[in-house]
Design an enzyme around this catalytic site. Structure first.
Site, mmCIF file in Angstrom:
data_model
loop_
_atom_site.group_PDB
_atom_site.id
_atom_site.type_symbol
_atom_site.label_atom_id
_atom_site.label_comp_id
_atom_site.label_asym_id
_atom_site.label_seq_id
_atom_site.Cartn_x
_atom_site.Cartn_y
_atom_site.Cartn_z
ATOM 1 N N GLU A 238 135.291 111.074 46.829
ATOM 2 C CA GLU A 238 136.421 110.159 47.041
ATOM 3 C C GLU A 238 137.097 110.621 48.319
ATOM 4 O OE1 GLU A 238 139.544 108.778 47.722
ATOM 5 O OE2 GLU A 238 140.542 109.484 45.898
ATOM 6 N N CYS A 272 145.882 107.886 48.864
ATOM 7 C CA CYS A 272 144.579 107.439 49.368
ATOM 8 C C CYS A 272 144.401 105.937 49.203
ATOM 9 C CB CYS A 272 143.449 108.194 48.670
ATOM 10 S SG CYS A 272 143.435 108.049 46.876
#
Length: 497
Positions: A238, A272
């Site tokens: 990720e 994010c």
């Protein structure tokens, strides 16, 4: 273990909070070995045994929510209530993983097909053994627990390397699990190793690691993958994003502006899946921009003695990235709607910045900022908004505001997750998988996909009865294959007619 110490600092005050060891390769390998031995016991408990213990952990976290959240707030600098929200979401995900692991991963029968009708076919998902988790500093509980909770529910044990900026949070997770599960003293289910990048590299290379789940930058992710490749260790990546928000002409502008400000500014923009780029249809652009300006102008950055709406940058060097992006956006011709270069202070505190009409070639549009900077660009129509939204190598999340066409627009976006008429909502739904494409990484946490991510599929075919004429044998007569081929052709002819 190295004699060096890893200090943890409070971004709001600069004060040292605690010191932790810098674990070397020998310590990391020992931790993985011990976790591997514990994995056999943990797997042997079965789904029911693991569910009972994980629910007990959930209860401990719920009772001690404020204590855990205080450590998060102290080490990251984020407002206390934002830290509490992070822990609340974590608790929900832990509960879902514990409750649903058996339904998702249990042994199931599958159809063997006409050709293999004498076989009983089944599929099961087996744990990998030991999962290594390398966590980030921006959401130091919620993000790594998307791997830790699901890996544990699937029957694995975990060795967790938290960010060097938030080691105390890692120890809080291990402490609460030990309080909930008395057997942890004998069987280490969650072991925390602390240190810098070298400690994470040792975890990637440690014999016995079944998988590494990493959250961080794409550049660091590539180094993690290279280290894991030495032993063919699979990885979950990720790696951040440059998430867009699209505002259609029929959107609720008040809701869209509120979402843009929250998505772009909460946690000081260090999210994010936070909103970094907004593409708003021309006919509503000025009205939308004014609503964003008003909402963002109300936000206050905390000080050493007051919290405010935003905290400082958790990682001091990130301040320079934000300054560079703000400067580049303005020098490229962007229009300052709120704030500017002077909003970025050397002490890590950054006032909200909104810049409109920034060229797509600016680094503020193409690179991840990870700070409270919102770029708002007007577009002639939704088609152009989609084209620009898909115009970077990232593909993590996105947001769409449209009264009539939200899901239609969402389907055209190259990303792993989309929120329609909301913001970051997908992250709070435990049954939805979380992850991206392209520079944002691959693999999924959360949901059924997140449980399967930490397992290996095992297929079993069991012969129920022998065929009168063997097919998979050197004793097979030549006529058998002619008969099978003829039967296959006849079936295809029937299916076409």
């Amino acid at each position: 273990m190295s004699a060096a110490a890893l200090p943890s600092f409070a971004p709001r005050t600069g004060a040292e909070l605690a010191r932790y060891p810098v674990h070397d390769g020998e310590h990391v390998r020992a931790a993985v070995h011990a976790a591997g031995e514990a994995a056999a016991w943990w797997d042997g408990l079965g789904f029911a045994g693991r569910r009972t213990r994980l629910k007990a952990w959930r209860s401990v976290l719920a009772r001690q929510l404020d204590r855990v959240a205080r450590v998060v707030a102290d080490e990251t600098g984020k407002p206390f209530d934002d830290a509490r929200l992070e822990v609340v979401l974590t608790i929900e995900h832990l509960g879902w993983a514990a409750a649903n692991a058996e339904k998702v991963l249990r042994r199931r029968s599958v159809r063997p097909g006409a050709l293999m009708a004498n076989q009983a076919a089944s599929l099961t998902y087996r744990p990998l053994g030991v999962v290594g988790v390398i966590g980030p500093w921006n959401y130091p509980v919620f993000t790594p627990m998307g791997s830790i909770a699901y890996a544990l529910a699937a029957g694995n044990t975990v060795v967790f390397k938290p960010s060097e900026l938030t080691p105390g949070v890692g120890h809080e997770l291990a402490r609460t699990l030990a309080e909930a599960v008395p057997e942890v003293g004998r069987y280490p289910l969650l072991t925390v190793v602390t240190g810098y990048g070298a400690t994470g590299a040792e975890l990637c290379r440690a014999p016995g690691i079944g998988k590494i789940a990493f959250t961080g930058s794409a550049a660091t992710g590539r180094r993690v993958m290279a280290a894991c490749a030495e032993n063919l260790v699979p990885v979950l990546m990720e790696c951040g994003g440059k998430d867009p928000l699209i505002v259609d002409a029929d959107a609720d502008l008040d809701a869209a502006a509120d979402a843009a400000v929250w998505g772009g500014m909460s946690n000081a923009g260090q999210t994010c899946v936070g909103v970094e780029r907004v593409y708003v249809v021309e006919q509503v652009a000025e009205a939308f921009l004014e609503k964003v300006r008003v909402a963002a102008s109300r936000l206050r950055v905390g000080t050493a003695t007051t919290e405010g709406d935003l905290g400082p940058m958790t990682m001091p060097s990130q301040t320079q990235v934000v300054r560079r992006h703000v400067t580049d956006a303005l020098e490229a011709g962007g229009r300052a709607v709120l704030g500017g270069a002077s909003s970025v202070r050397d002490d890590g505190r950054i006032e909200p910045v909104v810049i409109a009409d920034v060229p797509e070639t600016s680094v503020a549009v193409g690179e991840e900022t990870f700070g409270p900077l919102l770029v708002v660009n007007r577009v002639p129509d939704v088609d152009e908004a989609v084209r620009r939204a898909n115009g970077t190598g990232y593909g993590l999340g996105a947001t769409v505001f449209s009264a009539a066409h939200g899901e239609e627009i969402a389907a055209r976006l190259r990303c792993g997750m989309v929120a329609v008429n909301g913001v970051i909502s997908f992250a709070g739904i435990p049954s939805l998988p979380f992850g991206g494409v392209g520079e944002s990484g691959f693999g999924r946490i959360h949901g059924a996909d997140g449980l399967r991510e930490f397992t290996r599929a095992q297929s079993v075919a069991r012969q129920r009865f022998a065929l009168p004429v063997p097919v998979t044998s050197f004793r097979r007569p030549p006529a058998v294959m002619r008969a099978l081929a003829a039967a296959l052709r006849a079936r295809e002819w029937v299916s076409r007619s």
